[in-house]
Design an enzyme around this catalytic site. Structure first.
Site, short mmCIF file in Angstrom:
data_model
loop_
_atom_site.label_atom_id
_atom_site.label_comp_id
_atom_site.label_asym_id
_atom_site.label_seq_id
_atom_site.Cartn_x
_atom_site.Cartn_y
_atom_site.Cartn_z
N HIS A 180 0.85 -1.19 0.00
CA HIS A 180 0.00 0.00 0.00
C HIS A 180 0.88 1.23 0.00
O HIS A 180 1.93 1.23 0.63
CB HIS A 180 -0.91 0.01 1.24
CG HIS A 180 -2.06 0.94 1.10
ND1 HIS A 180 -1.97 2.27 1.40
CD2 HIS A 180 -3.33 0.72 0.66
CE1 HIS A 180 -3.14 2.83 1.16
NE2 HIS A 180 -3.98 1.93 0.71
N ASP A 215 -7.98 -5.35 0.22
CA ASP A 215 -8.55 -6.22 -0.80
C ASP A 215 -8.01 -7.64 -0.78
O ASP A 215 -8.41 -8.45 -1.61
CB ASP A 215 -8.37 -5.59 -2.18
CG ASP A 215 -9.40 -4.50 -2.38
OD1 ASP A 215 -10.51 -4.69 -1.85
OD2 ASP A 215 -9.10 -3.49 -3.01
N1 ACO Z 1 4.19 -7.58 -4.90
C1 ACO Z 1 5.54 -7.55 -5.09
N2 ACO Z 1 6.30 -6.45 -4.89
C2 ACO Z 1 5.67 -5.33 -4.51
C3 ACO Z 1 4.29 -5.29 -4.30
C4 ACO Z 1 3.53 -6.46 -4.51
N3 ACO Z 1 2.20 -6.47 -4.32
N4 ACO Z 1 3.91 -4.04 -3.92
C5 ACO Z 1 5.06 -3.32 -3.90
N5 ACO Z 1 6.11 -4.10 -4.25
C6 ACO Z 1 7.53 -3.70 -4.27
C7 ACO Z 1 7.86 -2.85 -5.49
O1 ACO Z 1 8.27 -3.65 -6.57
C8 ACO Z 1 8.96 -1.98 -4.95
O2 ACO Z 1 10.13 -2.76 -4.88
P1 ACO Z 1 11.60 -2.05 -5.10
O3 ACO Z 1 11.75 -1.08 -3.98
O4 ACO Z 1 12.55 -3.19 -5.08
O5 ACO Z 1 11.52 -1.39 -6.46
C9 ACO Z 1 8.54 -1.70 -3.51
O6 ACO Z 1 7.74 -2.85 -3.15
C10 ACO Z 1 7.72 -0.43 -3.34
O7 ACO Z 1 6.59 -0.52 -4.19
P2 ACO Z 1 6.00 0.66 -5.05
O8 ACO Z 1 5.43 0.11 -6.32
O9 ACO Z 1 6.99 1.77 -5.15
O10 ACO Z 1 4.83 1.14 -4.09
P3 ACO Z 1 3.65 2.08 -4.46
O11 ACO Z 1 3.31 2.82 -3.25
O12 ACO Z 1 3.94 2.87 -5.69
O13 ACO Z 1 2.47 1.06 -4.87
C11 ACO Z 1 0.65 -0.44 -4.65
C12 ACO Z 1 1.47 0.66 -3.98
C13 ACO Z 1 0.17 0.04 -6.04
C14 ACO Z 1 -0.59 -0.71 -3.82
C15 ACO Z 1 1.53 -1.71 -4.80
O14 ACO Z 1 1.90 -2.17 -3.53
C16 ACO Z 1 0.80 -2.82 -5.57
O15 ACO Z 1 0.84 -2.82 -6.81
N6 ACO Z 1 0.14 -3.77 -4.85
C17 ACO Z 1 -0.61 -4.80 -5.51
C18 ACO Z 1 -1.95 -4.26 -5.99
C19 ACO Z 1 -2.90 -4.02 -4.85
O16 ACO Z 1 -3.11 -4.85 -3.98
N7 ACO Z 1 -3.56 -2.84 -4.89
C20 ACO Z 1 -4.60 -2.48 -3.92
C21 ACO Z 1 -4.13 -1.33 -3.07
S1 ACO Z 1 -5.34 -0.98 -1.85
C22 ACO Z 1 -6.50 -0.12 -2.68
O17 ACO Z 1 -6.28 0.65 -3.54
C23 ACO Z 1 -7.86 -0.38 -2.34
#
Ligand code: ACO
Length: 435
Positions: A311, A369
């Site tokens: 998140h 979720d």
């Molecule tokens: N699986 C694997 N790796 C992940 C995940 C994941 N679900 N989420 C984040 N990471 C990793 C990224 O690759 C990144 O790694 P790095 O530092 O080595 O490059 C690090 O964790 C930080 O992630 P970001 O993408 O920079 O985080 P951001 O805040 O931009 O994204 C998000 C947040 C979109 C929710 C992301 O965690 C994600 O895509 N999760 C999966 C989708 C999801 O569950 N979305 C629902 C969110 S809740 C809602 O909106 C209701």
């Protein structure tokens, strides 16, 4: 701007010697914000923050999140207390009007919502334009946008009474539109709302009832849905709410702004994750495959991510995920399906991921979720409708934020700036002279 100013930052450009005094605004709780409005005028530079990771786009009094502590407050009330003791209609009143209602106020509010549940019959005909396999989110977004045509002349955004009627109308009609989208997908006749039912029960009635036999409402299902609606009702300046605010800041018709929010919510990084989590769990199939999928989630050359994990704001447990996980146990036990294989798999996946260095070091925890789809499917909601259920609940938050923005006399159009990296000035070349 009402946030108090207690200190200032002085920023100096070492090349020109020019400096800017930037006030630090403090709210009631949470991090203060550096007010950079004068920065461009004083120093000729913008701030650069792709993804808005460190930018407060507005002041707000509606919802507070402490992502490190896993805290979520609606108008100051902890989500855990609201989940346990409140109802979705009461939470809607709270988010929209700022205080918990008295019994009389709640009765009046729910009466106003009930009054608007039916759709204009001509609006219903819009659904015939969609192919049977159109995704319900696409239909909901389009039909909500078309409401701006029905309510254009009667919608003056500067008239508080018009804004109030809009609020009641959109919150009341979203379930009717959502259920109609589902009925269109499955080729069943549209079911009209029943105003003797409460909000969540009415959603289930419109989704599941058929004209040829009585529909027996399951109280466990409506209780679970009401709880999911409370948990999804608002989440401060998330992507869809910011979209509604940005679209609404132009003075656009609010139905069109809410439609923009529905579209933003649909993405798998946001509300579309609930549908994606279930697809992922089915793809993983069994606990033996978890290591393979975790490796894929960690592999930067793969697009696979662990859906329902991570998140932007929570770097700790999403408090909503904890409540939903407990509700999963309760719903499945009461439905006599405690041995739900997808729930078992989700629990195991969470356990393994939370011990994995990759997820630990990045503070990736289950979000709202991760478990919601397990409940939705246990109560019979089809997978393509999961994000639609989220949209029904979040409409309350979108409306609360739109109202807050529009009623602010200092509202300005939202207009981000950029760091330009394209070609510098060049002259047009006749086509014959181009290589
Ligand atoms: N699986 C694997 N790796 C992940 C995940 C994941 N679900 N989420 C984040 N990471 C990793 C990224 O690759 C990144 O790694 P790095 O530092 O080595 O490059 C690090 O964790 C930080 O992630 P970001 O993408 O920079 O985080 P951001 O805040 O931009 O994204 C998000 C947040 C979109 C929710 C992301 O965690 C994600 O895509 N999760 C999966 C989708 C999801 O569950 N979305 C629902 C969110 S809740 C809602 O909106 C209701």
């Amino acid at each position: 701007m009402t946030g108090k100013t207690e200190t200032t930052f002085e920023l100096t450009d070492s090349a020109s010697g020019r400096s800017s005094q930037l006030p630090v605004r403090t709210g009631t709780i949470g991090p203060a914000a550096l007010d950079i409005a004068a920065l461009h005028k004083d120093l000729g530079v913008f701030t650069y923050d792709p993804g808005f990771g460190a930018t407060a786009a507005t002041e707000s009094r509606i919802t507070y999140i402490d992502g490190d502590a896993g805290v979520l407050l609606y108008r100051g009330y902890p989500i855990e207390q609201l989940a346990e003791r409140s109802s979705f209609m009461e939470v809607a009143y709270l988010l929209l009007l700022g205080e918990l209602p008295t019994s009389r106020q709640l009765e009046e509010f729910t009466g106003n919502i009930r009054y608007h549940t039916m759709l204009n019959e001509t609006l219903l005909r819009f659904f015939n334009g969609f192919h049977h396999n159109a995704h319900p989110m696409a239909m909901v977004s389009a039909v909500v946008a078309s409401m701006s045509a029905f309510y254009h002349d009667t919608m003056d955004i500067h008239n508080p009474r018009h804004r109030e009627i809009f609020s009641h109308r959109i919150i009341a009609k979203l379930p009717t539109i959502a259920a109609a989208a589902h009925k269109h997908s499955v080729g069943q006749p549209f079911i009209y709302p029943r105003n003797d039912l409460d909000y969540a029960a009415n959603v289930l009635h419109m989704v599941f009832a058929v004209p040829c036999e009585p529909y027996k409402l399951d109280p466990i299902a409506s209780e679970a849905l009401d709880l999911l609606f409370i948990l999804h009702a608002d989440h401060e300046q998330n992507a869809s709410t910011s979209t509604v605010r940005l679209a609404g800041s132009t003075g656009a018709n609010p139905y069109a702004a809410i439609s923009a929010g529905v579209s933003a919510l649909w993405g798998p990084a946001h509300g579309g994750a609930n549908e994606a989590v279930l697809a992922m769990l089915e793809q993983i199939g069994s606990a033996d495959n978890i290591p393979k999928y975790l490796a894929m989630a960690k592999d930067k050359s793969s697009h696979f991510r662990l859906m329902g994990f991570g998140h932007r704001v929570y770097k700790n447990f999403d408090p909503r995920a904890k409540i939903i996980r407990a509700m999963c146990h309760k719903v499945l036990a009461r439905l006599g399906r405690s041995d739900n294989p997808l729930f078992e798999l989700a629990l195991r996946l969470e356990e393994i991921a939370l011990k994995d260095e990759y997820f630990v070091s990045r503070k990736l925890y289950p979000n709202v979720d991760f478990y919601s789809g397990v409940i939705y499917s246990a109560i019979g909601i089809p997978r393509s409708m999961f994000t639609v259920m989220f949209a029904i609940a979040r409409t309350v938050g979108w409306v609360a934020h739109w109202q807050e923005m529009i009623s602010d006399p200092l509202m300005r159009i939202g207009r981000p700036r950029q760091l330009y990296t394209g070609p510098t000035r060049r002259d047009y070349l006749e086509i014959a002279k181009r290589a």
